[in-house]
Design a protein around this motif. Structure first.
Motif, PDB file in Angstrom:
ATOM      1  N   UNK A 108       0.840  -1.203   0.000  1.00  0.00           N
ATOM      2  CA  UNK A 108       0.000   0.000   0.000  1.00  0.00           C
ATOM      3  C   UNK A 108       0.875   1.253   0.000  1.00  0.00           C
ATOM      4  N   UNK A 109       1.914   1.254   0.832  1.00  0.00           N
ATOM      5  CA  UNK A 109       2.811   2.409   0.901  1.00  0.00           C
ATOM      6  C   UNK A 109       3.498   2.651  -0.443  1.00  0.00           C
ATOM      7  N   UNK A 110       3.918   1.577  -1.108  1.00  0.00           N
ATOM      8  CA  UNK A 110       4.587   1.708  -2.406  1.00  0.00           C
ATOM      9  C   UNK A 110       3.631   2.268  -3.458  1.00  0.00           C
ATOM     10  N   UNK A 111       2.371   1.808  -3.445  1.00  0.00           N
ATOM     11  CA  UNK A 111       1.382   2.273  -4.418  1.00  0.00           C
ATOM     12  C   UNK A 111       1.087   3.756  -4.209  1.00  0.00           C
ATOM     13  N   UNK A 112       0.858   4.139  -2.953  1.00  0.00           N
ATOM     14  CA  UNK A 112       0.514   5.537  -2.660  1.00  0.00           C
ATOM     15  C   UNK A 112       1.671   6.473  -3.009  1.00  0.00           C
ATOM     16  N   UNK A 113       2.908   6.024  -2.744  1.00  0.00           N
ATOM     17  CA  UNK A 113       4.069   6.852  -3.080  1.00  0.00           C
ATOM     18  C   UNK A 113       4.248   6.981  -4.588  1.00  0.00           C
ATOM     19  N   UNK A 114       3.954   5.905  -5.318  1.00  0.00           N
ATOM     20  CA  UNK A 114       4.147   5.901  -6.764  1.00  0.00           C
ATOM     21  C   UNK A 114       3.085   6.719  -7.486  1.00  0.00           C
ATOM     22  N   UNK A 116       0.795   8.876  -5.864  1.00  0.00           N
ATOM     23  CA  UNK A 116       0.476  10.143  -5.216  1.00  0.00           C
ATOM     24  C   UNK A 116      -0.968  10.262  -4.783  1.00  0.00           C
ATOM     25  N   UNK A 117      -1.621   9.130  -4.559  1.00  0.00           N
ATOM     26  CA  UNK A 117      -3.029   9.129  -4.118  1.00  0.00           C
ATOM     27  C   UNK A 117      -3.212   8.083  -3.032  1.00  0.00           C
ATOM     28  N   UNK A 118      -4.240   8.288  -2.200  1.00  0.00           N
ATOM     29  CA  UNK A 118      -4.521   7.321  -1.147  1.00  0.00           C
ATOM     30  C   UNK A 118      -5.105   6.046  -1.748  1.00  0.00           C
ATOM     31  N   UNK A 119      -4.835   4.931  -1.098  1.00  0.00           N
ATOM     32  CA  UNK A 119      -5.299   3.640  -1.608  1.00  0.00           C
ATOM     33  C   UNK A 119      -6.814   3.606  -1.707  1.00  0.00           C
ATOM     34  N   UNK A 121      -8.769   6.013  -2.503  1.00  0.00           N
ATOM     35  CA  UNK A 121      -9.203   6.764  -3.680  1.00  0.00           C
ATOM     36  C   UNK A 121      -8.919   6.014  -4.984  1.00  0.00           C
ATOM     37  N   UNK A 122      -8.006   5.050  -4.906  1.00  0.00           N
ATOM     38  CA  UNK A 122      -7.624   4.296  -6.102  1.00  0.00           C
ATOM     39  C   UNK A 122      -8.461   3.035  -6.290  1.00  0.00           C
ATOM     40  N   UNK A 123      -8.728   2.329  -5.179  1.00  0.00           N
ATOM     41  CA  UNK A 123      -9.403   1.030  -5.267  1.00  0.00           C
ATOM     42  C   UNK A 123     -10.555   0.968  -4.269  1.00  0.00           C
ATOM     43  N   UNK A 124     -11.659   0.364  -4.719  1.00  0.00           N
ATOM     44  CA  UNK A 124     -12.795   0.161  -3.811  1.00  0.00           C
ATOM     45  C   UNK A 124     -12.429  -0.859  -2.742  1.00  0.00           C
ATOM     46  N   UNK A 125     -11.696  -1.903  -3.128  1.00  0.00           N
ATOM     47  CA  UNK A 125     -11.151  -2.885  -2.187  1.00  0.00           C
ATOM     48  C   UNK A 125      -9.737  -3.233  -2.632  1.00  0.00           C
ATOM     49  N   UNK A 126      -8.899  -3.598  -1.658  1.00  0.00           N
ATOM     50  CA  UNK A 126      -7.517  -3.992  -1.967  1.00  0.00           C
ATOM     51  C   UNK A 126      -7.159  -5.156  -1.056  1.00  0.00           C
ATOM     52  N   UNK A 127      -6.917  -6.334  -1.671  1.00  0.00           N
ATOM     53  CA  UNK A 127      -6.766  -7.552  -0.896  1.00  0.00           C
ATOM     54  C   UNK A 127      -5.323  -7.924  -0.577  1.00  0.00           C
ATOM     55  N   UNK A 128      -5.163  -9.073   0.048  1.00  0.00           N
ATOM     56  CA  UNK A 128      -3.855  -9.625   0.385  1.00  0.00           C
ATOM     57  C   UNK A 128      -3.166 -10.137  -0.890  1.00  0.00           C
ATOM     58  N   UNK A 129      -1.855 -10.329  -0.839  1.00  0.00           N
ATOM     59  CA  UNK A 129      -1.149 -10.834  -2.032  1.00  0.00           C
ATOM     60  C   UNK A 129      -1.626 -12.224  -2.438  1.00  0.00           C
TER      61      UNK A 129
END
Length: 406
Positions: A108-114, A116-119, A121-129
């Protein structure tokens, strides 16, 4: 980065391989002098627990212990039996599914840094690997477009993998230089240039934007092809460290039981895969260069979907013509023409005799012509190929390394 640091990391890697029993598992009975003494010492130094493991398990455990960059190197060498030998290549192929996942919070931290948006705001749900490889791992997620939720796959780069890889790269080059210096017979294999190819492809692989571009290009090339496609890319949610793409519902091609249970015709799938790859290679000159079965899915209608396009290969028109003629020559058993093409392409030095090389090619082609795959000994075939390339002073062609890999 100093050569001392590279030497230390190389020595550490060697020690791990010794302790995990990888060196002791190599065939050392035919060695002599210092190499045999070193092999015997490695057997003594092997950890007791490692001695009870199969060689492939020892190798996989050692390489995973050394880290993602060594896993990537192992996977690359798994496709070069001319360099490491057939048995070792088979063992290295086991590394495809050996990487551990990293925590969701780091992804999550890598996605938000890359991006520039909060997780949120990007995805309705975000699961485990759901899958992990040497460079990145994949998460299942959902996005909402026009009020409708759709499932996506989110590939996120491993934290710190770039720094670790560039550190290890110096030790790879040191090993290649030592190999060229002290093992003259290996110079035609061009270990330094092969290492440079590995370095360049991995640099590209660690930028998710370039993988997205490769998906886009391959999608354009194959839009009218029957039975093959790649996932659609979500460019809004793609950056240097993350790529978001269409979720694929299908059976992995390495799940033969699952394919059969789903009612797929395995021979038809095999024919479709070969024909698709030849179209990409010979028609387009652009191909998926990491096409192992774990990166291929089969949809309910039999369509093959290729994922994980971090490594792509290219061939110029000249190389594509040479390759087409060589393949056709083998199919129709025109070994003379196959030999001539090798000389025209510069794959065989001019001081050799075309007829003698055609004879050597016949020794390769005739035993496998018309045979089913399960009757062909790949070990014997690869050994003969290596001996022929040595006999005729054939050097590694760096422009064909990714094609040979695939």
């Amino acid at each position: 980065m100093t050569s001392v640091g590279a030497g230390f990391r190389l020595a550490r890697a060697g020690w791990v391989l010794v302790r995990e029993g990888v060196v002791a598992a190599l065939p050392g009975e035919e060695l002599s002098g210092m190499p045999k003494l070193g092999w015997r010492l490695a057997r003594v130094l092997t950890r007791r627990r490692a001695r009870s493991h199969l060689r492939g398990d020892r190798l996989a455990q050692a390489v995973v212990r050394l880290g993602p960059s060594y896993v990537k190197l192992g996977q690359f060498l798994a496709t070069r039996p001319d360099v490491v030998g057939n048995d070792m290549a088979v063992d290295l192929a086991l590394l495809q599914d050996k990487m551990h996942t990293f925590p969701k919070a780091e992804a999550v931290a890598a996605i938000e840094a890359s991006l520039g948006r909060r997780i949120e705001d990007l995805y309705a749900t975000f699961g485990e690997p759901v899958a992990a490889a040497s460079i990145a791992q994949v998460h299942g997620a959902e996005v909402v477009r026009d009020g409708k939720a759709s499932r996506v796959a989110v590939k996120v780069i491993r934290p710190g993998v770039r720094h670790r890889f560039f550190q290890d790269l110096e030790s790879y080059f040191l090993a290649a230089r030592l190999q060229e210096k002290y093992i003259p017979s290996s110079r035609r294999l061009r270990p330094i240039e092969v290492t440079q190819t590995l370095a360049q492809t991995t640099k590209v692989e660690m930028d998710m934007r370039l993988e997205a571009a490769a998906f886009s290009e391959l999608a354009e090339n194959t839009k009218d092809d029957p039975g093959f496609r790649v996932p659609a890319v979500d460019w809004e949610r793609t950056g240097r460290d993350v790529i978001t793409m269409e979720w694929i519902d299908g059976v992995k091609m390495n799940d033969l039981t699952g394919l059969a249970a789903a009612g797929h015709d395995l021979k038809a799938i095999a024919a479709n895969l070969v024909q698709s790859f030849l179209r990409h290679t010979l028609r387009d000159g652009f191909f998926h260069a990491d096409m192992h079965p774990g990166n291929l899915f089969v949809e309910p209608d039999g369509t093959i979907v290729a994922v994980d396009l971090g490594i792509a290969g290219r061939l110029g028109k000249k190389e594509r013509r040479f390759l087409a003629e060589i393949l056709y020559g083998f199919i129709v058993r025109d070994y003379r023409r196959v030999a001539e093409v090798h000389f025209e392409a510069g794959y065989v030095p001019r001081q050799h005799n075309v007829s003698a090389f055609a004879q050597a090619i016949r020794a390769i082609g005739e035993p496998i012509h018309g045979q089913s795959a399960d009757t062909i000994s790949m070990a014997k075939l690869l050994t003969l190929l290596f001996e022929v390339t040595d006999l005729f002073d054939m050097a590694t062609r760096t422009e064909l390394v990714l094609l040979q890999k695939t």
